[in-house]
Design a protein around this motif. Sequence first.
Motif, PDB file in Angstrom:
ATOM      1  N   ARG A 113     -45.381 -32.013  -0.101  1.00 47.81           N
ATOM      2  CA  ARG A 113     -47.018 -32.460  -0.335  1.00 47.81           C
ATOM      3  C   ARG A 113     -47.134 -32.432  -1.806  1.00 47.81           C
ATOM      4  NH1 ARG A 113     -51.701 -28.758   2.024  1.00 47.81           N
ATOM      5  NH2 ARG A 113     -53.274 -30.350   2.148  1.00 47.81           N
ATOM      6  N   THR A 114     -47.903 -33.668  -2.319  1.00 45.45           N
ATOM      7  CA  THR A 114     -47.938 -33.744  -3.727  1.00 45.45           C
ATOM      8  C   THR A 114     -49.661 -34.058  -3.995  1.00 45.45           C
ATOM      9  OG1 THR A 114     -47.810 -36.194  -4.248  1.00 45.45           O
ATOM     10  CG2 THR A 114     -45.709 -34.772  -3.980  1.00 45.45           C
ATOM     11  N   PHE A 115     -50.244 -33.645  -5.207  1.00 48.82           N
ATOM     12  CA  PHE A 115     -51.268 -33.908  -5.450  1.00 48.82           C
ATOM     13  C   PHE A 115     -51.646 -34.422  -7.112  1.00 48.82           C
ATOM     14  CE2 PHE A 115     -51.673 -30.595  -2.385  1.00 48.82           C
ATOM     15  CZ  PHE A 115     -52.669 -30.867  -1.316  1.00 48.82           C
ATOM     16  N   SER A 116     -52.151 -35.483  -7.050  1.00 51.40           N
ATOM     17  CA  SER A 116     -52.276 -36.068  -8.436  1.00 51.40           C
ATOM     18  C   SER A 116     -53.584 -35.663  -8.830  1.00 51.40           C
ATOM     19  CB  SER A 116     -52.242 -37.553  -8.687  1.00 51.40           C
ATOM     20  OG  SER A 116     -51.095 -37.934  -7.974  1.00 51.40           O
ATOM     21  N   VAL A 117     -53.967 -34.831  -9.726  1.00 52.32           N
ATOM     22  CA  VAL A 117     -55.290 -34.307  -9.829  1.00 52.32           C
ATOM     23  C   VAL A 117     -55.897 -34.495 -11.259  1.00 52.32           C
ATOM     24  CG1 VAL A 117     -56.399 -32.033 -10.257  1.00 52.32           C
ATOM     25  CG2 VAL A 117     -54.687 -32.086  -8.787  1.00 52.32           C
ATOM     26  N   ALA A 118     -57.026 -35.083 -11.107  1.00 53.16           N
ATOM     27  CA  ALA A 118     -57.943 -35.437 -12.228  1.00 53.16           C
ATOM     28  C   ALA A 118     -58.312 -34.300 -12.798  1.00 53.16           C
ATOM     29  CB  ALA A 118     -59.112 -36.397 -11.954  1.00 53.16           C
ATOM     30  N   THR A 119     -58.129 -34.189 -14.364  1.00 57.78           N
ATOM     31  CA  THR A 119     -58.625 -32.855 -15.185  1.00 57.78           C
ATOM     32  C   THR A 119     -59.278 -33.604 -16.481  1.00 57.78           C
ATOM     33  OG1 THR A 119     -56.728 -32.800 -16.303  1.00 57.78           O
ATOM     34  CG2 THR A 119     -56.970 -31.323 -14.433  1.00 57.78           C
ATOM     35  N   ASN A 120     -60.161 -32.953 -17.266  1.00 58.96           N
ATOM     36  CA  ASN A 120     -60.751 -33.281 -18.282  1.00 58.96           C
ATOM     37  C   ASN A 120     -59.631 -33.296 -19.608  1.00 58.96           C
ATOM     38  OD1 ASN A 120     -63.555 -32.202 -17.013  1.00 58.96           O
ATOM     39  ND2 ASN A 120     -63.493 -34.201 -17.647  1.00 58.96           N
ATOM     40  N   LYS A 121     -58.681 -33.923 -19.307  1.00 60.82           N
ATOM     41  CA  LYS A 121     -57.514 -33.749 -20.466  1.00 60.82           C
ATOM     42  C   LYS A 121     -57.102 -35.460 -20.580  1.00 60.82           C
ATOM     43  CE  LYS A 121     -55.553 -29.315 -18.899  1.00 60.82           C
ATOM     44  NZ  LYS A 121     -54.515 -28.995 -18.125  1.00 60.82           N
ATOM     45  N   CYS A 122     -56.362 -35.543 -21.748  1.00 57.82           N
ATOM     46  CA  CYS A 122     -55.695 -36.872 -21.667  1.00 57.82           C
ATOM     47  C   CYS A 122     -54.975 -37.348 -20.538  1.00 57.82           C
ATOM     48  CB  CYS A 122     -54.591 -36.805 -22.952  1.00 57.82           C
ATOM     49  SG  CYS A 122     -55.425 -36.768 -24.331  1.00 57.82           S
ATOM     50  N   PRO A 123     -55.056 -38.591 -20.235  1.00 54.67           N
ATOM     51  CA  PRO A 123     -54.363 -39.247 -18.928  1.00 54.67           C
ATOM     52  C   PRO A 123     -52.920 -38.839 -19.412  1.00 54.67           C
ATOM     53  CG  PRO A 123     -55.615 -41.016 -20.151  1.00 54.67           C
ATOM     54  CD  PRO A 123     -55.618 -39.760 -21.036  1.00 54.67           C
ATOM     55  N   ILE A 124     -52.056 -39.027 -18.358  1.00 53.88           N
ATOM     56  CA  ILE A 124     -50.517 -38.531 -18.557  1.00 53.88           C
ATOM     57  C   ILE A 124     -49.888 -39.833 -18.260  1.00 53.88           C
ATOM     58  CG2 ILE A 124     -50.499 -36.031 -17.811  1.00 53.88           C
ATOM     59  CD1 ILE A 124     -48.847 -37.235 -15.141  1.00 53.88           C
ATOM     60  N   LEU A 125     -48.698 -39.690 -18.814  1.00 52.61           N
ATOM     61  CA  LEU A 125     -47.744 -41.099 -18.932  1.00 52.61           C
ATOM     62  C   LEU A 125     -46.726 -40.495 -18.320  1.00 52.61           C
ATOM     63  CD1 LEU A 125     -48.354 -43.040 -22.235  1.00 52.61           C
ATOM     64  CD2 LEU A 125     -48.515 -43.716 -19.994  1.00 52.61           C
ATOM     65  N   PRO A 126     -45.869 -41.484 -17.881  1.00 52.28           N
ATOM     66  CA  PRO A 126     -44.411 -41.222 -17.829  1.00 52.28           C
ATOM     67  C   PRO A 126     -43.632 -40.965 -18.937  1.00 52.28           C
ATOM     68  CG  PRO A 126     -45.274 -43.329 -16.592  1.00 52.28           C
ATOM     69  CD  PRO A 126     -46.264 -43.099 -17.388  1.00 52.28           C
ATOM     70  N   TYR A 127     -43.061 -39.929 -19.346  1.00 50.74           N
ATOM     71  CA  TYR A 127     -42.179 -39.496 -20.289  1.00 50.74           C
ATOM     72  C   TYR A 127     -40.782 -39.339 -19.847  1.00 50.74           C
ATOM     73  CZ  TYR A 127     -40.534 -36.305 -24.060  1.00 50.74           C
ATOM     74  OH  TYR A 127     -39.667 -35.721 -25.021  1.00 50.74           O
ATOM     75  N   ARG A 128     -39.986 -40.086 -20.916  1.00 49.25           N
ATOM     76  CA  ARG A 128     -38.460 -39.882 -20.611  1.00 49.25           C
ATOM     77  C   ARG A 128     -38.088 -39.023 -19.536  1.00 49.25           C
ATOM     78  NH1 ARG A 128     -34.770 -39.515 -26.149  1.00 49.25           N
ATOM     79  NH2 ARG A 128     -33.040 -40.961 -25.075  1.00 49.25           N
ATOM     80  N   GLY A 129     -37.554 -39.567 -18.452  1.00 48.80           N
ATOM     81  CA  GLY A 129     -36.965 -38.581 -17.338  1.00 48.80           C
ATOM     82  C   GLY A 129     -38.366 -38.807 -16.261  1.00 48.80           C
ATOM     83  N   VAL A 130     -39.261 -39.138 -16.753  1.00 48.83           N
ATOM     84  CA  VAL A 130     -40.540 -39.225 -15.730  1.00 48.83           C
ATOM     85  C   VAL A 130     -40.637 -37.789 -14.906  1.00 48.83           C
ATOM     86  CG1 VAL A 130     -41.939 -40.828 -14.498  1.00 48.83           C
ATOM     87  CG2 VAL A 130     -40.101 -41.574 -15.626  1.00 48.83           C
ATOM     88  N   ALA A 131     -40.869 -37.737 -13.732  1.00 52.34           N
ATOM     89  CA  ALA A 131     -41.138 -36.526 -12.891  1.00 52.34           C
ATOM     90  C   ALA A 131     -39.773 -35.894 -12.932  1.00 52.34           C
ATOM     91  CB  ALA A 131     -41.490 -36.946 -11.636  1.00 52.34           C
ATOM     92  N   ARG A 132     -38.564 -36.477 -13.334  1.00 52.53           N
ATOM     93  CA  ARG A 132     -37.226 -35.981 -12.878  1.00 52.53           C
ATOM     94  C   ARG A 132     -37.121 -34.571 -13.626  1.00 52.53           C
ATOM     95  NH1 ARG A 132     -37.521 -41.002 -12.611  1.00 52.53           N
ATOM     96  NH2 ARG A 132     -36.222 -41.871 -10.898  1.00 52.53           N
ATOM     97  N   SER A 133     -37.764 -34.788 -14.881  1.00 49.24           N
ATOM     98  CA  SER A 133     -37.326 -33.251 -15.718  1.00 49.24           C
ATOM     99  C   SER A 133     -38.142 -31.843 -14.856  1.00 49.24           C
ATOM    100  CB  SER A 133     -38.076 -33.582 -16.940  1.00 49.24           C
ATOM    101  OG  SER A 133     -38.434 -32.341 -17.516  1.00 49.24           O
ATOM    102  N   GLY A 134     -39.257 -32.382 -14.559  1.00 49.82           N
ATOM    103  CA  GLY A 134     -39.881 -31.098 -13.793  1.00 49.82           C
ATOM    104  C   GLY A 134     -39.288 -30.974 -12.410  1.00 49.82           C
ATOM    105  N   VAL A 135     -38.811 -31.972 -11.703  1.00 49.61           N
ATOM    106  CA  VAL A 135     -38.326 -32.054 -10.515  1.00 49.61           C
ATOM    107  C   VAL A 135     -36.869 -30.924 -10.533  1.00 49.61           C
ATOM    108  CG1 VAL A 135     -37.071 -32.967  -8.800  1.00 49.61           C
ATOM    109  CG2 VAL A 135     -39.302 -33.613  -9.182  1.00 49.61           C
ATOM    110  N   CYS A 136     -36.094 -31.399 -11.795  1.00 47.21           N
ATOM    111  CA  CYS A 136     -34.928 -30.753 -11.714  1.00 47.21           C
ATOM    112  C   CYS A 136     -34.890 -29.372 -11.974  1.00 47.21           C
ATOM    113  CB  CYS A 136     -34.278 -31.547 -12.822  1.00 47.21           C
ATOM    114  SG  CYS A 136     -32.428 -30.908 -13.139  1.00 47.21           S
ATOM    115  N   PHE A 137     -35.975 -29.143 -12.827  1.00 48.48           N
ATOM    116  CA  PHE A 137     -36.215 -27.731 -13.400  1.00 48.48           C
ATOM    117  C   PHE A 137     -36.655 -26.841 -12.110  1.00 48.48           C
ATOM    118  CE2 PHE A 137     -39.188 -24.691 -15.338  1.00 48.48           C
ATOM    119  CZ  PHE A 137     -38.572 -24.046 -16.161  1.00 48.48           C
ATOM    120  N   ALA A 138     -37.764 -27.407 -11.357  1.00 54.16           N
ATOM    121  CA  ALA A 138     -37.902 -26.608 -10.006  1.00 54.16           C
ATOM    122  C   ALA A 138     -36.795 -26.457  -9.133  1.00 54.16           C
ATOM    123  CB  ALA A 138     -38.920 -27.390  -9.371  1.00 54.16           C
TER     124      ALA A 138
END
Lengths: 399, 278, 794
Positions: C355-380
């Motif tokens: 289950r995923t949530f893309s949450v709005a916050t008062n911070k800069c927008p996020i962008l796909p960075y090299r590896g996009v979501a994979r770096s976090g997914v691989c970490f987890a």
Amino acid sequence: MSMVALTVNQRAVRTPAEPRTSLADFVRDKLDLTGTHLGCEHGVCGACTVLVDGVPARSCITYAVACEGADITTIEGLDKDAVTSELRAAFTREHALQCGYCTPGMLVSARDLVLRLPQADERAIRIGLSGNLCRCTGYVGIVRAVQSVIEARRARGVAAEPDGGRKILGPAGSGRSEHDGPGRAERVRPAEPAPPATPVASIPDFTPTAVFTQQFSVAHPPAQVFAMFDDIAAVAACLPGASLTAPPDPARVEGAIRVKLGPIAATFSGFARVERNPADMCGRIVGIGNDRRSRSTTQGEIQYRLVPTGEGAATRVELSIGYTLTGMLAQVGRPGLVRDLAERLIAEFAGNLDRRLSGAAPAGADPVELDGVSLASGLLRARVARWLGRFFSNKDGAA
Amino acid sequence: MKPAPFGYVRPRDLPAALAALGEPEVSARIIAGGQSLGPMLNLRLVEPQLIVDITGLAELKQAERCGDELVLGACVTHADIEDGRVPDVTGGAMQRVAGSIAYRAVRNRGTVGGSLSHADPAADWVSALAAFGAKLTLRSLAGSRTLAMEAFVVGALESALRAGEIVETIHIPVMPASAHWGYFKACRKPGEFAHAIGAVMIDPSAGTARVVIGAIDSAPILIANPAELFGGRIGGDYKERFDARVADAILAKAGVASPAHRHIHVGVLQRAVREAAA
Amino acid sequence: MRNERDFSSADGAGAGQGVGARLPRKEDDRLMRGRGQFVADIRLAGLQDVAFVRSPLAHARIRAIDVPERYRANVFTAADLTGVNPIRAVSGLPGFKISEQPVLAVGKVRQVGELVAMCVAPTRAEAEDIAAAVTLDLEELPAVHDMRKAREAGSALVHEEWVDNVFLETNFEVDISSALDAPIKVTREISTARQCMSPLEGRGVVATFDQRLDQLTLYSAAQMPHITRSGLAECLGMEQGRIRVVSPDVGGGFGHKGILLPEEVCLSWLTMHRGHPVRWTEDRREHLTASSNCREHHYRITVYADRDGRLRGIDCEATVDSGAYSSYPFSACLEAAQVASILPGPYLMPAYRCRTFSVATNKCPILPYRGVARSGVCFALELMLDLVAVEAGLEPGEVRLRNLVRPEQMPFDNITKKHFDSGDYPEAMRRALASIDVEGVRARQRNGEMDGRRIGVGVSIYCEQAAHGTSVYSGWGIPMVPGHEQASARLTPDGGLELRVGVHSHGQSMETTLAQVAHEMLGVDTAKVRLILGDTAMTPYSTGTWGSRSMVMAGGAVAAACRELGERARRIGAKLLQHDPDAVVLQNGEVRGVNGSVTLREIAHTWYRRPQDLPVDVDPGGLEVTSGYKPQRDSGTFSYAAHAALVAVDCQLGEIEILDYVIVEDGGTLVNPMVVDGQIYGGLAQGIGTALYEEMPFDAAGQPLATTLADYLLPGPTEVPAPRLDHMETPSPYTQFGMKGIGEGGAIAPPAAIANAVNDALRPLGVELMQSPITPYRVVEAILARRDAERPAA
């Protein structure tokens, strides 16, 4: 604008520039030597590294006017340089660049290493290049390239220049000037009128990001102390740098506080309101102010609670002081330094309150600016240190 | 990220510099190598009306040994020390400290006097020179005074310099041949602000030590009674006698609330002690 | 293991320039001489500089913007930008909430650094003076700074017209109930820090208007100029033909230069309004505090396994901090939605729920960075697999080997329907384990280190979908769906070759590698191949450079165009040789038959200068071809790599040293192995940054707390070891030459491998770290916390 005369890539240059023009902007914008790149403009990334009097320096935090008479070499001036040519061949062979943005600065620093450290091993090369960031290559090719040039020169028996050829003392580029700077008229920037504070409509409640608590005892009964807290002018006089800008009214106290963190100075202008609870002998002063110049805002509150001691003859003053800072000043890294300032400021406030309650004038008759002199008083610091109680904020929780 | 406009003078001698600095109603800042002030100017954290460049003063770019001390002009650079362009009176300690400051390109312009005046608690010289027992001569139009290094920094970015006063010279005592020194700092990468500094000068034959814990967000701690750190006496076996609990208590007393920070500081100090004994 | 190539080389020997050659780069010389042209280097007559007034607050209502009278003509606010539309990046996924990002703030600001006013002056310094003189009257609103609290009822709203702060929630499930009785069940919370991509060159824009062509020209440090043009046209309400976007030399991208910027829209408007060229360059403070961020993930994850370590299922709730706005074209939900589809990694499992949530916050927008979501997914996932190994009493490597998709199963459709094209994942893992010498490390651990540090070994493995195309992106429903990639190839009258492609190179070496492809097809000397990249007026449409796609897609397109060009040249050559076309071949830049040979140069000369010698039935398209390319399947190539790290942890200071690092990688057929190695090294450096150094902290007011590179630490030469690389080359069955995309992979696995190694080192102390970056402070804090927990209560 004043004339800046120096030598760039062996060419005498005489060009008007403001004192604030960095050497990097000078060569890029005045001379169209765009090979010198700006990566951070605060001296960390190394992309702007050039040779000043033959040794590497950061052109982003070196002002052109300070290099009057100096001898500047940019990457364009190293086009035919023998060492740089050898490095270029090695860089391309070892794939030591990808986007190429860091490369000019990297070559300037690498050239210096090659000349100075002929015995450098891989570790020494890495340390030697640590002032130049590359985001693309992982440094593998760069280190190999530099190492190969160092080894080749060592094999050829080329002598080292351990001091980079520098024989005199003092900052590279200094002391070459024939005169003492721009004409008098341009020496001093006219003082600007203090910018008006942004009006603050209301004083919102807030949750402080940092809270300090401290306590001290005074030899006066609580009622007397409580009365003193009602004297806004007196309380303000105890807060270093604070001043009132209009006659105070408990619902709306208009004032300003000037704080200074080293060379950084800010004046937060705004309002406070005073809440008092005579039944519990406690109260609260909550305020908000902003420093227009730095677009920073601070909210703060002083909560006090008076506890009778010595059978009512004396009072323990319990202070809780919290603040939140937003804007440019909050975004300056190393919040520990800001906390140290706040801690000293609050200690001084407590000290002054204590003195006033004891009948003495606060240190410094007028609103005191918190600076080294007032804190240099060892006695005061020693007393203050005793008062310092718990100090809780997320100290480096994120570090 | 360009500075606000500022005026600029480059005085030819010290009286002219002090006069420029003392001009009434003018906010003036001294610049030497500009390696600390430059970033703050570019970030517009500092907006002086006048910059007084003291790098034209030949008298501040001298270094000589006078009797039992080395006298360094304030505008001597880190690289000048690193490269051995100034006499060494500390058995290589000054050279070692200088060589680990920031990066070479910064060391070529950054000055000892500038670094001290900036009074950054994480800077190397404020801790190292306190351990080496240095004194500073401060000069203003009113005259000069001498201050021990440890009395100079009073807080984060706060020095004892008064308005119109500058650091003129740094006096480093000749280190006795019997003294050991150690200098260790925790940085996450070279050139980064130190997160903890340990600087020690220990003379086991004399039973004396100067021990400094630096980079604690406020002025470095010169440990008042260093013998406590070594179980009450300083002898040849000081390395073995180092008592981490005492160091931890000193840090706690100084207001370093986080146990993890204290743990790191104690470890760094211990490494400095070990280095001295090596 | 070097597989047989499945393509035929046009010139056999390759002359050291074709596919597979370690050819030195064509782009190096100008860059090493300071002659590159980056956007800030562009000089146009009448150019003025822009500085922006940016919000100091994370969330506030704008009560007033006070512009001093003397600067009225130099300052522009939203009220001036009539007819300019906000940036809208809408996803077609059901339930997606739309955010509108005004190019200059209207009414409210929703992040620190949001653009409020635009100031123009002859120099940047003067423009900053003006910006400093503008006063903002802001009413501060509660800042939404914590993505998890942002989901709680009663949280302040970033977008007041929404009912909550969730851009998008997704749910994916395959039979999770079947896993619940598994004997091994491990649950953890894992998080990764917010990061700044930090190319050495920031963004930058020069805008000018050409009256003769009636055309706006925008020079921008951008990865995707054609997409920028589409976005600009939408915001400015202009025909796309009236806009030209040019990417000059670009100083690194990594994703940061992949979105349409409000600044790009602002400067486009400004140059048309003012009638002179204008420039803005992103300075480092703007990059760190005001631009786009990446990577902030949180996972609550449970892994189910059998006693033998075989996975039974994964159950995960992932939250991504998307920041205040949905960025064009990738949208605010790409990251989190990707998490759900790629979390299972290269592993076999019968059950899965995410289950995923893309949450709005008062911070800069996020962008796909090299590896996009994979770096976090691989970490987890990889941290969890190590815990499964502990539970199962197995070596971590063995748990991987038991669960990886096996080569005989290839091609393989995994549990989220990802189509793994080829490869031998277990072999990569086995080689990594052998190379890092796990057994040797275990022996060393038993003996302890002389210096008192603790050592640990960690592994991780991933497979990475790259160059994925139409079928994948049409499903996301975002403003950009890649189709065929095109290239134009033209022989010049003197026999040189011009190639035009719409992707862009910002360090990827495409001037060299695409020339190698052309050489492979036509035999033209790479020195005579000129690449024209990243210019909407000069190149075919392309979605640009992102997603490790350029070599596969543009390489394929160049091959297709060159193939067709070669065929036309061959027919002309046959006529010149007086041969039947079927009796000649194109080889080494010549058309050859039994009568002799004729060079491409001679053929070109004939087409352009002696058309009287051409065959009557010559293709009237001549020696200029635009052709397109799509792999046989557009579900993407799957490159993969196993990483292994050996680290030493200093438990007193919390410092971590990487003692050894091994990467076994399979990127299919490598066009230029030197360039591939460089991409992997660079990715590793960024992965180490994620693992150990990089973090953009925020306080509770939403204030970013790292404004300089002294606070936001980028790895330097002493932080990045030279890894040992081992290549496997399993060609993709679906792409030209068997190429697979490899640009991002290096950055994906290091955080997991390093964290696993640190945790391996600290396991005897009962300490584990589940958060990146792993800083010395966090290491010491965790060790002390464990020590306190074990100490009997006083």
